[in-house]
Scaffold this motif. Structure first.
Motif, PDB file in Angstrom:
ATOM      1  N   LEU A 155      -4.857   6.258   4.493  1.00  0.00           N
ATOM      2  CA  LEU A 155      -5.104   5.183   5.458  1.00  0.00           C
ATOM      3  C   LEU A 155      -5.600   3.910   4.781  1.00  0.00           C
ATOM      4  O   LEU A 155      -5.238   2.796   5.188  1.00  0.00           O
ATOM      5  CB  LEU A 155      -6.115   5.639   6.506  1.00  0.00           C
ATOM      6  CG  LEU A 155      -5.662   6.727   7.483  1.00  0.00           C
ATOM      7  CD1 LEU A 155      -6.830   7.156   8.364  1.00  0.00           C
ATOM      8  CD2 LEU A 155      -4.507   6.219   8.347  1.00  0.00           C
ATOM      9  N   LEU A 156      -6.436   4.066   3.746  1.00  0.00           N
ATOM     10  CA  LEU A 156      -7.055   2.906   3.099  1.00  0.00           C
ATOM     11  C   LEU A 156      -6.326   2.475   1.838  1.00  0.00           C
ATOM     12  O   LEU A 156      -6.848   1.650   1.083  1.00  0.00           O
ATOM     13  CB  LEU A 156      -8.520   3.224   2.756  1.00  0.00           C
ATOM     14  CG  LEU A 156      -9.433   3.518   3.952  1.00  0.00           C
ATOM     15  CD1 LEU A 156     -10.843   3.835   3.479  1.00  0.00           C
ATOM     16  CD2 LEU A 156      -9.452   2.346   4.929  1.00  0.00           C
ATOM     17  N   ASP A 157      -5.146   3.003   1.619  1.00  0.00           N
ATOM     18  CA  ASP A 157      -4.358   2.575   0.473  1.00  0.00           C
ATOM     19  C   ASP A 157      -3.979   1.101   0.615  1.00  0.00           C
ATOM     20  O   ASP A 157      -3.970   0.536   1.719  1.00  0.00           O
ATOM     21  CB  ASP A 157      -3.106   3.447   0.361  1.00  0.00           C
ATOM     22  CG  ASP A 157      -2.353   3.184  -0.925  1.00  0.00           C
ATOM     23  OD1 ASP A 157      -1.292   2.541  -0.845  1.00  0.00           O
ATOM     24  OD2 ASP A 157      -2.818   3.623  -1.998  1.00  0.00           O
ATOM     25  N   SER A 158      -3.665   0.466  -0.519  1.00  0.00           N
ATOM     26  CA  SER A 158      -3.311  -0.961  -0.482  1.00  0.00           C
ATOM     27  C   SER A 158      -2.129  -1.235   0.441  1.00  0.00           C
ATOM     28  O   SER A 158      -2.048  -2.293   1.066  1.00  0.00           O
ATOM     29  CB  SER A 158      -2.990  -1.450  -1.904  1.00  0.00           C
ATOM     30  OG  SER A 158      -4.113  -1.290  -2.738  1.00  0.00           O
ATOM     31  N   GLU A 159      -1.202  -0.286   0.536  1.00  0.00           N
ATOM     32  CA  GLU A 159      -0.052  -0.428   1.424  1.00  0.00           C
ATOM     33  C   GLU A 159      -0.148   0.526   2.610  1.00  0.00           C
ATOM     34  O   GLU A 159       0.864   0.848   3.234  1.00  0.00           O
ATOM     35  CB  GLU A 159       1.255  -0.163   0.647  1.00  0.00           C
ATOM     36  CG  GLU A 159       1.479  -1.103  -0.521  1.00  0.00           C
ATOM     37  CD  GLU A 159       1.577  -2.552  -0.095  1.00  0.00           C
ATOM     38  OE1 GLU A 159       2.084  -2.806   1.028  1.00  0.00           O
ATOM     39  OE2 GLU A 159       1.169  -3.432  -0.875  1.00  0.00           O
ATOM     40  N   GLY A 160      -1.362   0.962   2.907  1.00  0.00           N
ATOM     41  CA  GLY A 160      -1.555   1.918   3.985  1.00  0.00           C
ATOM     42  C   GLY A 160      -1.589   1.278   5.360  1.00  0.00           C
ATOM     43  O   GLY A 160      -1.502   0.044   5.502  1.00  0.00           O
ATOM     44  N   PRO A 161      -1.716   2.087   6.399  1.00  0.00           N
ATOM     45  CA  PRO A 161      -1.692   1.578   7.777  1.00  0.00           C
ATOM     46  C   PRO A 161      -2.768   0.535   8.082  1.00  0.00           C
ATOM     47  O   PRO A 161      -2.528  -0.403   8.840  1.00  0.00           O
ATOM     48  CB  PRO A 161      -1.890   2.840   8.617  1.00  0.00           C
ATOM     49  CG  PRO A 161      -1.434   3.953   7.746  1.00  0.00           C
ATOM     50  CD  PRO A 161      -1.786   3.541   6.353  1.00  0.00           C
ATOM     51  N   VAL A 162      -3.961   0.705   7.502  1.00  0.00           N
ATOM     52  CA  VAL A 162      -5.047  -0.233   7.799  1.00  0.00           C
ATOM     53  C   VAL A 162      -4.703  -1.631   7.292  1.00  0.00           C
ATOM     54  O   VAL A 162      -4.819  -2.630   8.028  1.00  0.00           O
ATOM     55  CB  VAL A 162      -6.370   0.263   7.179  1.00  0.00           C
ATOM     56  CG1 VAL A 162      -7.472  -0.788   7.364  1.00  0.00           C
ATOM     57  CG2 VAL A 162      -6.792   1.582   7.804  1.00  0.00           C
ATOM     58  N   ASN A 163      -4.256  -1.743   6.061  1.00  0.00           N
ATOM     59  CA  ASN A 163      -3.900  -3.060   5.513  1.00  0.00           C
ATOM     60  C   ASN A 163      -2.641  -3.620   6.165  1.00  0.00           C
ATOM     61  O   ASN A 163      -2.515  -4.847   6.329  1.00  0.00           O
ATOM     62  CB  ASN A 163      -3.706  -2.965   4.001  1.00  0.00           C
ATOM     63  CG  ASN A 163      -5.038  -2.965   3.255  1.00  0.00           C
ATOM     64  OD1 ASN A 163      -6.093  -3.129   3.870  1.00  0.00           O
ATOM     65  ND2 ASN A 163      -4.987  -2.772   1.958  1.00  0.00           N
TER      66      ASN A 163
END
Length: 322
Positions: A155-163
């Motif tokens: 979720l908190l990956d640079s290309e994840g859903p949050v970003n």
């Protein structure tokens, strides 16, 4: 001659008491000691053996190793005394890990306690909806820490859903939640808080259900508003729940390892999220410096024991004072 034709000498004298002083003799049967000892041993032995084998014995072995330079791949092992402990407080990596662990513990102790109390007050009602919400909040607690770590790392990956959501809302450069050394520790602490929140909610709900309604009704009759009733009646009676949550969160946060290993592996950078527990296992199993890692573990054990004892003492004194 007395009445009935019997003389005084012919009257049968009452039997003498076997005890001098006229007391009535009573036979006191004492239960044998050995059966009672055997019952105690038979019930206590399994728990005592488990405690000895899996708690005291590892602590004793670790303390012995901490006094040596034990390395399973580089014999021989020599006794070095307290030299490992002296090196710890000159080791920048260990001091950084101590600082990281302290910050993480402080956040994890405060945030779930505050949010857990707020959520518990909102869910302290009857109805199927509130029962379902309680289950939803408690679900993260029963999940494996590794599973939680994998979910949040995606979720908190640079290309994840949050970003991606932040970019959709107009944020051009979303933060690197797990790649920025300045905020990675706080992201990690937030994940730990998210999992422990449900535990605090359940404990506070149990405490709220133990608050006598008569006291709240009496306070309302006296003109106390909701805030005043909470401060004067509810909050003092939640002292045992606060003690349980604080001690459990303190111990759990101070020995955090799995979140660090799965999410950041101690990074980004040099030890930005490396806790003492992470350094213990990295030093002992990756670098094979078991003696030095054992010294770290003993120091961590002492810190946790002392801090927990102080906090428990203060909170229990507050319970008595209230």
């Amino acid at each position: 001659m007395g009445k009935g034709g019997m003389t005084a000498t012919e009257v049968a004298a009452p039997p003498e008491s076997p005890r001098r002083g006229g007391g009535v003799a009573t036979a006191v049967r004492r239960r044998p000691v050995w059966p009672r000892i055997w019952h105690f041993v038979s019930f206590a032995a399994p728990g005592v053996l488990v405690y000895l084998c899996f708690v005291l014995a590892p602590i004793g072995i670790s303390f012995y190793y901490s006094l040596t330079n034990y390395n399973p791949f580089n014999p021989p092992t020599t006794f070095v005394g307290l030299r490992n402990f002296g090196l710890l407080f000159e080791d920048e990596e260990f001091l950084t890990a101590l600082e990281v662990t302290s910050i993480l513990t402080l956040i994890v102790v405060i945030v779930p306690n505050v949010l857990g109390l707020a959520v518990a007050l909102l869910l302290d009602k009857r109805g199927w909806l509130y029962n379902a919400l309680r289950s939803v909040f408690f679900t993260p607690v029963i999940l494996s820490s590794v599973v939680v770590s994998i979910i949040w790392s995606r979720l908190l990956d640079s290309e994840g859903p949050v970003n991606q959501l932040l970019r959709a809302l107009g944020v051009r450069n979303p933060p690197g939640w797990l790649s920025d050394p300045d905020i990675a520790l706080y992201s990690l602490a937030s994940i730990v808080c998210w999992q422990m929140l449900g535990f605090c909610v359940v404990v506070y709900l149990a405490g709220l259900q133990g608050v006598p309604q008569e006291l709240l009704e009496a306070a309302a009759i006296d003109g106390a508003g909701p805030v005043r009733r909470f401060r004067a009646v509810t909050w003092p009676l939640l002292a045992p729940a606060l003690t349980i949550n604080t001690v459990v969160l303190l111990i759990s946060a101070f020995k955090t390892y799995d979140f660090v290993k799965v999410i950041t592996n101690g990074g980004p950078g040099t030890g930005a999220t490396a806790t003492i527990a992470f350094n213990v296992l990295a030093t002992g199993f990756d670098a094979n410096h078991v003696g030095y890692a054992s010294a770290m573990a003993i120091v961590m054990l002492l810190i946790v024991a002392v801090v927990t004892a102080i906090v428990l003492r203060l909170l229990q004194r507050r319970e008595v004072d209230l």
